[in-house]
Write a protein that holds these residues in place. Structure first.
Motif, mmCIF file in Angstrom:
data_model
loop_
_atom_site.group_PDB
_atom_site.id
_atom_site.type_symbol
_atom_site.label_atom_id
_atom_site.label_comp_id
_atom_site.label_asym_id
_atom_site.label_seq_id
_atom_site.Cartn_x
_atom_site.Cartn_y
_atom_site.Cartn_z
ATOM 1 N N THR B 199 34.165 3.303 73.494
ATOM 2 C CA THR B 199 32.557 2.801 73.557
ATOM 3 C C THR B 199 31.795 3.663 72.896
ATOM 4 O O THR B 199 32.043 4.891 72.584
ATOM 5 N N VAL B 200 30.695 3.276 72.309
ATOM 6 C CA VAL B 200 29.741 4.242 71.525
ATOM 7 C C VAL B 200 28.271 4.219 72.515
ATOM 8 O O VAL B 200 28.082 3.336 72.981
ATOM 9 N N CYS B 201 27.922 5.329 72.803
ATOM 10 C CA CYS B 201 26.658 5.289 73.708
ATOM 11 C C CYS B 201 25.583 5.165 72.663
ATOM 12 O O CYS B 201 25.571 5.531 71.676
ATOM 13 N N THR B 202 24.632 4.381 73.211
ATOM 14 C CA THR B 202 23.365 4.069 72.502
ATOM 15 C C THR B 202 22.104 4.670 72.885
ATOM 16 O O THR B 202 20.959 4.323 72.300
ATOM 17 N N GLN B 386 26.074 0.634 63.045
ATOM 18 C CA GLN B 386 27.229 -0.179 62.688
ATOM 19 C C GLN B 386 28.437 0.875 61.988
ATOM 20 O O GLN B 386 29.586 0.387 62.291
ATOM 21 N N SER B 387 28.129 1.642 61.223
ATOM 22 C CA SER B 387 29.239 2.548 60.505
ATOM 23 C C SER B 387 30.081 3.318 61.735
ATOM 24 O O SER B 387 31.163 3.230 61.479
ATOM 25 N N VAL B 388 29.266 3.674 62.934
ATOM 26 C CA VAL B 388 29.974 4.293 63.767
ATOM 27 C C VAL B 388 30.897 3.478 64.427
ATOM 28 O O VAL B 388 32.080 3.840 64.664
ATOM 29 N N VAL B 389 30.446 2.223 64.783
ATOM 30 C CA VAL B 389 31.338 1.437 65.523
ATOM 31 C C VAL B 389 32.574 0.958 64.708
ATOM 32 O O VAL B 389 33.743 0.815 65.146
ATOM 33 N N ARG B 390 32.249 0.743 63.312
ATOM 34 C CA ARG B 390 33.379 0.239 62.431
ATOM 35 C C ARG B 390 34.439 1.439 62.493
ATOM 36 O O ARG B 390 35.517 1.244 62.333
ATOM 37 N N GLY B 397 41.686 0.965 66.707
ATOM 38 C CA GLY B 397 42.353 -0.209 66.793
ATOM 39 C C GLY B 397 41.939 -1.298 67.833
ATOM 40 O O GLY B 397 42.802 -1.999 68.259
ATOM 41 N N GLN B 398 40.712 -0.972 68.175
ATOM 42 C CA GLN B 398 40.197 -1.971 69.281
ATOM 43 C C GLN B 398 38.590 -2.069 69.110
ATOM 44 O O GLN B 398 37.967 -1.606 68.388
ATOM 45 N N ARG B 399 38.283 -3.180 69.614
ATOM 46 C CA ARG B 399 36.816 -3.627 69.715
ATOM 47 C C ARG B 399 36.125 -2.227 70.552
ATOM 48 O O ARG B 399 36.626 -1.969 71.628
ATOM 49 N N VAL B 400 34.855 -1.980 69.683
ATOM 50 C CA VAL B 400 34.267 -0.848 70.402
ATOM 51 C C VAL B 400 32.785 -1.447 71.240
ATOM 52 O O VAL B 400 32.505 -2.362 70.857
ATOM 53 N N ARG B 401 32.956 -1.109 72.418
ATOM 54 C CA ARG B 401 31.718 -1.534 73.216
ATOM 55 C C ARG B 401 30.772 -0.401 73.395
ATOM 56 O O ARG B 401 30.684 0.313 72.831
ATOM 57 N N PHE B 402 29.628 -0.873 74.192
ATOM 58 C CA PHE B 402 28.388 -0.088 74.015
ATOM 59 C C PHE B 402 28.153 0.431 75.443
ATOM 60 O O PHE B 402 28.042 -0.413 76.276
ATOM 61 N N THR B 403 27.604 1.591 75.651
ATOM 62 C CA THR B 403 27.360 2.151 76.892
ATOM 63 C C THR B 403 25.906 2.765 76.562
ATOM 64 O O THR B 403 25.462 2.926 75.412
ATOM 65 N N ARG B 404 25.392 3.624 77.648
ATOM 66 C CA ARG B 404 24.342 4.487 77.539
ATOM 67 C C ARG B 404 24.586 5.498 78.660
ATOM 68 O O ARG B 404 25.437 5.454 79.306
ATOM 69 N N GLU B 405 23.910 6.385 78.643
ATOM 70 C CA GLU B 405 23.865 7.660 79.488
ATOM 71 C C GLU B 405 22.541 7.503 80.361
ATOM 72 O O GLU B 405 21.498 7.422 79.821
ATOM 73 N N GLY B 406 22.792 7.783 81.630
ATOM 74 C CA GLY B 406 21.725 7.789 82.434
ATOM 75 C C GLY B 406 20.738 9.136 82.389
ATOM 76 O O GLY B 406 19.508 9.358 82.752
ATOM 77 N N GLY B 407 21.290 10.325 81.989
ATOM 78 C CA GLY B 407 20.869 11.613 81.852
ATOM 79 C C GLY B 407 20.037 11.710 80.578
ATOM 80 O O GLY B 407 19.636 10.591 79.877
ATOM 81 N N SER B 408 19.554 12.963 80.650
ATOM 82 C CA SER B 408 18.563 13.255 79.478
ATOM 83 C C SER B 408 19.185 14.483 78.730
ATOM 84 O O SER B 408 19.905 15.240 79.258
ATOM 85 N N VAL B 450 38.838 13.104 65.576
ATOM 86 C CA VAL B 450 39.047 13.394 63.840
ATOM 87 C C VAL B 450 39.108 11.992 63.201
ATOM 88 O O VAL B 450 38.385 12.141 61.820
ATOM 89 N N GLU B 451 40.125 11.363 63.635
ATOM 90 C CA GLU B 451 40.034 10.116 62.718
ATOM 91 C C GLU B 451 38.731 9.368 62.455
ATOM 92 O O GLU B 451 38.588 8.657 61.388
ATOM 93 N N THR B 452 37.985 9.000 63.387
ATOM 94 C CA THR B 452 36.770 8.475 63.351
ATOM 95 C C THR B 452 35.919 8.995 62.272
ATOM 96 O O THR B 452 35.244 8.261 61.527
ATOM 97 N N THR B 453 35.422 10.252 62.449
ATOM 98 C CA THR B 453 34.813 11.008 61.400
ATOM 99 C C THR B 453 35.146 10.941 59.946
ATOM 100 O O THR B 453 34.616 11.076 59.025
ATOM 101 N N ALA B 454 36.785 10.808 60.020
ATOM 102 C CA ALA B 454 37.286 10.798 58.601
ATOM 103 C C ALA B 454 36.813 9.589 57.905
ATOM 104 O O ALA B 454 36.697 9.357 56.742
ATOM 105 N N TYR B 455 36.761 8.465 58.818
ATOM 106 C CA TYR B 455 36.352 7.321 58.239
ATOM 107 C C TYR B 455 34.878 7.199 58.171
ATOM 108 O O TYR B 455 34.301 6.527 57.371
#
Ligand code: ZN
Ligand code: ZN
Lengths: 469, 469
Positions: B199-202, B386-390, B397-408, B450-455
């Protein structure tokens, strides 16, 4: 049955013995009988021994020191020659509050001095002075009647732990109930309205107190990660407090007011005729507004109405700065002042039910009650109260008015265990500084106390034939 | 503009350098850079120096240590050869939470060990591991593109006081704002839903907190003598807390919800499709019930809704047993989690007005707010997101979903000062044990980082042309 007691005989007797009486009181005040300080345990015992000896010298044929697991009490008994006379038990205490020059005393607290018609010293008013006026009082009574024994069966119980919360008092009274049996209890540990307004106190409120613990998360948890989605025990505690009263300041707990008789018009009139100054009362209360149950005056609220009060609340982070947590727990200390008609254990049950019904899902709670103190109320038409009023009226030469006390005291234990009505006879005034530096007693009032009891025993014996006599 | 980056080249590069990468990370974890403990101040400085040297070795032409009144931050910069490329600022921190074997660690917290595909050690996940994947990531990116510099202008700001509340961070960012200027901020200090659900936090909530003091009587006064007739500051505090929420769990302060956009159906659907197990969430929350604003799920409540929470409450007697007082004062610590659309200073003003209107006569109050943290929310349609998700999708190798954080967090300061959107890229999972004994990082996930940032850098440069570029 009893002799008449011409007031002039009483007054002359008191005048003659006044100096010795005050010297004796000063001697007693020199004993620092501070029950709360272990280093003074020997002094509290010495105070009991001093008093027992003085009561023997006064003429009491029976004087005993009653040990307790803490400090000893003094018991004395002087039976009337008339077996059918009422039995009176006088209650007071010989221990005192702590005191030190450094607290702001102008003179050493345990070196009494007389200045401007006052005797200054710890215990002068609370309560040695008020215990001690009974000694000269009974002698003056005998001087006036010419009898060898008082007109009533007179008993004294002077405890040694009142300033420490009377931890052993109720057990002592239960254990010695037969010796203490009485038709009426007279408590000399209260005060009057003022120097110029003699009054007799007709009641004290009772009290029931509890601690409530609220447990939410198993530990403090992060309010960012979890806040807004789990119940907060501090919120639960606060909501309980907020729900205690309605908008009219009435306690909302079902059944709380059950059994209480409304103040009669006569009772309200007696309270209303006192020269009450709310601004001055607020200064004494160190408070900045009066507030309470709608429909009652300030004096009615503190004397004649039950309350629910938060004595303490705590939960979560209380240090400097902030801490973003949902706290694991919160705590409440509540106390309920009770008035005549309320049964403490029924109030306790009502509070328990009400709390249990209001704690939200996800919060566990526990509630623990302390031992309650029952309220005392002397019926205004009680013959013994009428005697006290007449005797005091003779001594003061003024109409005697009625007050009550908002607080609670061990008198209630005597009322409960001995099943006897409690009256209050005190001559202290608000300026006497109980529990404060420069405690004093007004000598004129102290001698009025002597004079009141000199008249009281004869009046009681003459006007009251208790059913048990 | 950018080269294609065949995934196989990236993976081969990572495989080849994996051992050295992990050895380097272990070396860094051996430095106990505990910012909260003054005795480790030298270690925090050493950690900054180690990281700066490692970033230089990685290829960053600019590496600097930025001192603060507390612990130093590390800044590094590697400009793209394309002046019009977007500028990305990566945020993380090199300080760690305190740790000691005695706290329940199975091995020494500052002697990292690899076991069962995990590296155990303080800081493995929070945050050294997640900072460190950017080093091998940019090298893998260069390996794939064959270029001498990244496809984006890459900046890193790695602070040294995050675990101590970032006391000097905002001032540092303000002072260095020109050097830090970026089109987007990528925060690598968060996590994913789980090992199997990338997931990616939004967004993160903001927070405003305050302390409120209530003063009633000038000192604790006797609840017998005065109770029921004067206002009690603990009651005032409790009533305020009770009035914070209505029966639906909504905050009652007028204007509190102003400016908040309701969750869209699409946003709610994204939250609802996460494999959420409320019973397990409650275990994590160490709580025994879910509760909150009506009409929202637990995840919506902690991620997307503002709150009012009591962090601490105190007043009167909190020791053992009871004490029959009306307390002189009471104190509240409240915090308000904020979501996108809420302006902290407007919330503060609304709270001040609401409190002032509710404090009863006879109670004085004061209210002090801390410095607020603004909420962050990445728009779901932002091209950088969108770039981060891709990039993440390719790595996992999976669909990336979205989360958030309750903290600050301090990310909000970057958003505010740099006026740049904040994205979150983290590969930590809830079992990693942040701030707990036996903190670890999953090596597979670390290498996916590592791989995510490489892309990512190539994807960003290819798909996004910020207006400022
Ligand atoms: Zn007393
Ligand atoms: Zn962190």
């Amino acid at each position: 049955m009893s002799e008449t007691q011409p007031d002039s005989v009483v007054r002359t007797y008191i005048d003659t013995h006044r100096t010795a009486f005050l010297d004796d009181l000063a001697e007693w005040l020199r004993i620092p009988s501070v029950s709360a300080q272990p280093e003074h345990a020997g002094d509290v015992r010495r105070s009991a021994e001093w008093l027992a000896a003085k009561l023997k010298e006064t003429g009491f044929p029976v004087t005993e020191i009653w040990p307790t697991p803490g400090a000893p009490a003094v018991f004395a008994e002087w039976p009337s020659e008339d077996p059918s006379a009422p039995t009176v038990l006088v209650y007071g205490h010989h221990d005192v509050q702590p005191a030190a020059l450094a607290d702001g005393w102008h003179t050493e607290p345990f070196e009494p001095v007389v200045r401007d018609g006052r005797m200054y010293g710890r215990g002068a008013a609370d309560d040695k002075g008020q215990v001690f006026f009974h000694t000269l009082g009974v002698r003056a009574h005998l001087a006036a009647t010419g009898a060898a024994a008082p007109a009533v069966h007179l008993k004294l119980l002077i405890e040694g732990e009142e300033e420490s919360g009377s931890p052993n008092f109720r057990a002592l009274v239960e254990e010695r109930a037969e010796r203490l049996a009485a038709d009426v209890v007279i408590v000399s540990d209260t005060g009057m309205w003022s120097e110029t307004t003699p009054t007799v106190c007709t009641g004290m409120r009772g009290v029931a107190d509890c601690e409530i613990d609220f447990h939410g998360p198993d530990q403090d948890i992060h309010s960012g990660a979890f806040g807004g989605a789990v119940p907060n025990p501090a919120t639960a505690a606060a909501r309980l407090v907020a729900a205690l009263h309605d908008e009219d300041g009435r306690v909302t707990i079902p059944g709380f007011y059950d059994g209480i008789a409304e103040l009669s018009d006569a009772e309200r009139a007696l309270i209303a005729e006192l020269p009450f100054d709310e601004a001055e009362w607020l200064r004494t209360a160190k408070s900045h507004a009066a507030a309470g149950e709608a429909g009652y005056s300030t004096l009615e609220r503190v004397w004649a109405r039950p309350t629910a009060e938060v004595n303490g609340i705590g939960g979560g982070y209380q240090g400097p700065g902030g801490k973003t947590i949902v706290p694991a727990s919160a705590h409440l200390k509540l106390s309920f002042r009770l008035v005549s008609g309320q049964e403490p254990y029924e109030v306790e049950a009502a509070v328990r039910d009400w709390v249990a019904a209001r704690v939200p899902a996800g919060i566990r709670h526990s509630i623990v009650f302390g031992a309650p103190t029952r309220p005392c109320l002397t019926p205004l038409d009680h013959p013994a109260l009428q005697s006290v009023v007449r005797a005091m009226g003779r001594a003061f030469g003024q109409r005697v008015r009625f007050t009550r006390e908002g607080g609670s005291g061990p008198a209630a234990d005597l009322q409960d265990v001995l099943e006897a009505p409690v009256l209050f006879l005190g001559i202290s005034v608000p300026s006497d500084g109980w529990h404060s530096p420069n405690e004093k007693v007004e000598l004129d009032l102290l001698l009025k106390g002597v004079e009141t009891t000199a008249y009281l025993w004869g009046d009681l014996a003459e006007h009251w034939k208790p059913a048990t006599a």
